[in-house]
Design an enzyme around this catalytic site. Sequence first.
Site, PDB file in Angstrom:
ATOM      1  N   HIS A 284       0.828  -1.218   0.000  1.00  0.00           N
ATOM      2  CA  HIS A 284       0.000   0.000   0.000  1.00  0.00           C
ATOM      3  C   HIS A 284       0.852   1.254   0.000  1.00  0.00           C
ATOM      4  O   HIS A 284       2.083   1.197   0.079  1.00  0.00           O
ATOM      5  CB  HIS A 284      -1.010  -0.022   1.151  1.00  0.00           C
TER       6      HIS A 284
ATOM      7  N   CYS B 163       3.272  -4.702   6.521  1.00  0.00           N
ATOM      8  CA  CYS B 163       2.988  -4.487   5.100  1.00  0.00           C
ATOM      9  C   CYS B 163       4.227  -4.010   4.355  1.00  0.00           C
ATOM     10  O   CYS B 163       5.224  -3.613   4.965  1.00  0.00           O
ATOM     11  CB  CYS B 163       1.872  -3.462   4.937  1.00  0.00           C
TER      12      CYS B 163
END
Length: 420
Positions: free
Chosen positions: A253, A270
């Site tokens: 992301h 992430c």
Amino acid sequence: MNRPFFARCALLGATASWLIGLSLFGGSVLAAQPRAKAVSGNAFNSPAALRDGQAEARLIEIYRLIGAGRSREALRLADALVQEHPNFQLAQLVHGDLLTAQTRPLRTAGDVPDTTARAAEAQLKDLREEARLRLKALSERPPAQTVPSQFVSLSARHRHAIAVDTSRARLYLFENGPQGPKLIADYYISVGKLGIEKGTEGDQRTPLGVYFITSNLDPRTLKDFYGAGALPINYPNPYDSRRGKTGSGIWLHGTPPSQFARAPQSTDGCVVMANPDLQRLLATVEVRATPVVIAPSLQWVPPAQARAASKGFEEVFNGWQAAKAAGDVPRLLGYYTPDFNSYGKSLAEWTPTLQQEIKQAAGRGFEIKDLSLLRWSDSAETMVVTFGELVTGSKRGTTKRQYWLRQGQQWRIFFEGVIG
């Protein structure tokens, strides 16, 4: 790129030289710099945004000019870069040093009062590391016509592939064509606060392994924290689950409006990219058909070498295929591990599925199409196999994925499932 220059940069990082701007400072000094305005919703799709990789390329050019003693030209480029990206901390702080150098000699990189430097020690350390990793990855390029060793064979179904080298804080994007995967872009990324090799929920580590993008989340449904959007991956994959790894919600992301990039180790697990870079992925990759290899360090090899490493495996896979085509269930089951598991089904519970598939073929056998092989080696050696399977003479079939494990000299399947 000027390879000798970047090699010098890596060495000078341990000296007092300010040449490559590795000793930069953070938050408190940025208060005096222009800040990005808070935005929400679909603001990351602004047509004024620079395309992927451009901001980093301009920063590297600034470093090159400084190294060549052309500080006035470097300052002009830095002026433009920080105006267009006021949230790019690394660029802001190189800019600050260039401005200071116009009025007096610099004592060190990030030349600010000692009290400010002490207060921003953590930010300073993070920005030094970010600069070091960006320069190292851009000066030590992958050899031409090589691929990560995990890319054994990619079928035409995988139009793109991604490989992440966590030791270099770098994501590599490949386009898969008739000649095989070709590197078309690479980007700086951030990983978990506590590093890599995720094992449990909430451990703030980034997982290692072979994954696939499972969806493309609409940025309008996400908080600004995730930036331009998000591409979830299938962590935990069957190999992770087999080893008892837990957790979920691992995404590729973007960054919030206040940050152009994050520190190398700053996420909850992430893989995070600058928004212009992520937008390239969002517009390029295919859901469920894009593999994502996340490795502690990528080994780059000629494609033929990667394929050669799988020769023994392909012979075993062909044996599995032949046993199924012949309808020889006892021989077929010999290719599966005793602790096989498919979405909660044991081998005994999976066997009727195999028998039903064989029955439906009515002796016509099976064809394998679009075979892809991705290899993963850590404490054990695994092969992730994706292929289309259809009854001979049929026009339609199913897409399946298998996970094979080498046990001694034998390869066996510990997971198999239909994915499309």
